[in-house]
Design a protein around this motif. Structure first.
Motif, mmCIF file in Angstrom:
data_model
loop_
_atom_site.group_PDB
_atom_site.id
_atom_site.type_symbol
_atom_site.label_atom_id
_atom_site.label_comp_id
_atom_site.label_asym_id
_atom_site.label_seq_id
_atom_site.Cartn_x
_atom_site.Cartn_y
_atom_site.Cartn_z
ATOM 1 N N MET A 1 0.846 -1.184 0.000
ATOM 2 C CA MET A 1 0.000 0.000 0.000
ATOM 3 C C MET A 1 0.888 1.243 0.000
ATOM 4 S SD MET A 1 -3.115 1.346 0.089
ATOM 5 C CE MET A 1 -4.071 -0.147 0.190
ATOM 6 N N ALA A 2 0.499 2.238 -0.755
ATOM 7 C CA ALA A 2 1.249 3.495 -0.857
ATOM 8 C C ALA A 2 1.155 4.279 0.448
ATOM 9 C CB ALA A 2 0.701 4.328 -2.005
ATOM 10 N N ARG A 3 2.253 4.939 0.787
ATOM 11 C CA ARG A 3 2.276 5.849 1.934
ATOM 12 C C ARG A 3 2.378 7.259 1.362
ATOM 13 N NH1 ARG A 3 2.650 4.147 6.752
ATOM 14 N NH2 ARG A 3 3.482 6.107 7.508
ATOM 15 N N MET A 4 1.282 8.001 1.410
ATOM 16 C CA MET A 4 1.244 9.343 0.832
ATOM 17 C C MET A 4 1.953 10.342 1.742
ATOM 18 S SD MET A 4 -0.120 8.556 -1.827
ATOM 19 C CE MET A 4 -1.365 9.023 -2.959
ATOM 20 N N LYS A 5 2.860 11.116 1.152
ATOM 21 C CA LYS A 5 3.633 12.102 1.903
ATOM 22 C C LYS A 5 3.846 13.359 1.059
ATOM 23 C CE LYS A 5 4.394 9.503 5.500
ATOM 24 N NZ LYS A 5 3.743 9.776 6.744
ATOM 25 N N PHE A 6 4.238 14.435 1.747
ATOM 26 C CA PHE A 6 4.662 15.684 1.114
ATOM 27 C C PHE A 6 6.165 15.826 1.297
ATOM 28 C CE2 PHE A 6 0.302 17.407 2.150
ATOM 29 C CZ PHE A 6 -0.063 17.683 0.831
ATOM 30 N N LEU A 7 6.821 16.503 0.347
ATOM 31 C CA LEU A 7 8.208 16.903 0.511
ATOM 32 C C LEU A 7 8.388 18.220 -0.229
ATOM 33 C CD1 LEU A 7 11.388 14.914 0.638
ATOM 34 C CD2 LEU A 7 11.317 16.760 -1.007
ATOM 35 N N CYS A 8 8.962 19.204 0.441
ATOM 36 C CA CYS A 8 9.223 20.495 -0.209
ATOM 37 C C CYS A 8 10.718 20.629 -0.443
ATOM 38 C CB CYS A 8 8.716 21.657 0.633
ATOM 39 S SG CYS A 8 8.953 23.245 -0.210
ATOM 40 N N ASP A 9 11.103 20.742 -1.690
ATOM 41 C CA ASP A 9 12.490 20.940 -2.086
ATOM 42 C C ASP A 9 12.799 22.426 -1.910
ATOM 43 O OD1 ASP A 9 14.948 21.112 -3.304
ATOM 44 O OD2 ASP A 9 14.389 19.902 -5.056
ATOM 45 N N ALA A 10 13.479 22.762 -0.831
ATOM 46 C CA ALA A 10 13.737 24.168 -0.495
ATOM 47 C C ALA A 10 14.597 24.873 -1.532
ATOM 48 C CB ALA A 10 14.397 24.264 0.876
ATOM 49 N N ASP A 11 15.352 24.122 -2.327
ATOM 50 C CA ASP A 11 16.179 24.735 -3.363
ATOM 51 C C ASP A 11 15.362 25.174 -4.566
ATOM 52 O OD1 ASP A 11 18.667 24.604 -2.118
ATOM 53 O OD2 ASP A 11 18.837 22.485 -2.582
ATOM 54 N N ARG A 12 14.125 24.694 -4.679
ATOM 55 C CA ARG A 12 13.283 25.052 -5.819
ATOM 56 C C ARG A 12 12.161 26.025 -5.465
ATOM 57 N NH1 ARG A 12 12.124 20.814 -10.321
ATOM 58 N NH2 ARG A 12 14.185 19.975 -10.700
ATOM 59 N N CYS A 13 11.793 26.113 -4.194
ATOM 60 C CA CYS A 13 10.670 26.959 -3.790
ATOM 61 C C CYS A 13 11.022 28.427 -3.983
ATOM 62 C CB CYS A 13 10.296 26.692 -2.340
ATOM 63 S SG CYS A 13 8.856 27.631 -1.778
ATOM 64 N N ILE A 14 10.139 29.162 -4.677
ATOM 65 C CA ILE A 14 10.376 30.580 -4.959
ATOM 66 C C ILE A 14 9.410 31.483 -4.187
ATOM 67 C CG2 ILE A 14 11.420 30.184 -7.216
ATOM 68 C CD1 ILE A 14 8.670 30.885 -8.460
ATOM 69 N N GLU A 15 8.712 30.941 -3.211
ATOM 70 C CA GLU A 15 7.802 31.693 -2.345
ATOM 71 C C GLU A 15 6.704 32.407 -3.138
ATOM 72 O OE1 GLU A 15 8.025 34.827 1.405
ATOM 73 O OE2 GLU A 15 9.736 34.658 0.063
#
Length: 198
Positions: A1-15
């Protein structure tokens, strides 16, 4: 079964806050509540990073551990949800969550602030999938339609990743390898106390 998660790549986020806007529009989130927000660290200084934050759907969720009425539950996809019918609005989950995910819908005296609201990973709540009642209480149920959370789909730089944790880990690993050893991983020097020349 899939485990759904979030991940934010801080090097790509431009706010740009597209994730915040998409979430508010998709779920008709009331004014004053942000199920998702962008936090900027070292704002205006060298090394500035922005991170899109919401409920991280923890494996051992502290919000669920402190809830006196056990309104939090974990789905088969490892999404942490809560029942607004059971919630008494005590706020223990707000204080226990390290990400500040559960929030009151209104400002006011204790007892008048309402029942807690939080990110649902676009998977609705305990009511019937894609029903009018579910949408009114929890927002859109995109997961039941085979879609990912809208916040991640609207991210123009693909900084915010959502989906199966194994798939996300593979994508992020490829990005870090492409950037080079230690060169692009935010927090590398803090964690490992070393600088790597690339």
């Amino acid at each position: 079964m899939a485990r759904m998660k979030f991940l934010c790549d801080a090097d790509r986020c431009i706010e740009c806050n597209a994730c915040v806007t998409a979430c508010k529009n998709e779920h008709d989130v009331p004014w004053g509540i942000n199920r998702r927000r962008v936090v900027t660290i070292n704002d205006g200084k060298p090394g500035e990073r922005s991170v899109s934050m919401a409920c991280m759907h923890c494996t051992d969720a502290p919000c669920a551990a402190v809830c006196p009425v056990s309104c939090f539950y974990t789905t088969d996809d490892a999404v942490v949800l809560h029942s607004k019918e059971l919630c008494i609005g005590c706020g223990y989950c707000f204080y226990a969550c390290p990400f500040g995910a559960p929030q009151y819908p209104r400002v006011g005296n204790f007892g008048t602030r309402g029942k807690m609201d939080k990110c649902t990973y676009c998977s609705g709540g305990p009511l019937a999938d894609n029903s009018v009642e579910e949408y009114a209480a929890y927002g859109a149920n995109r997961l039941a339609q085979g879609k990912l959370p809208l916040c991640a789909e609207m991210c123009s730089t693909k900084a915010l990743l959502a989906g199966d944790s194994a798939m996300i880990a593979t994508i992020y690993k490829e990005r870090v390898l492409k950037r080079g050893y230690g060169s692009g991983a935010w927090g590398w020097q803090t964690a490992y106390k070393e600088t790597v020349a690339v």
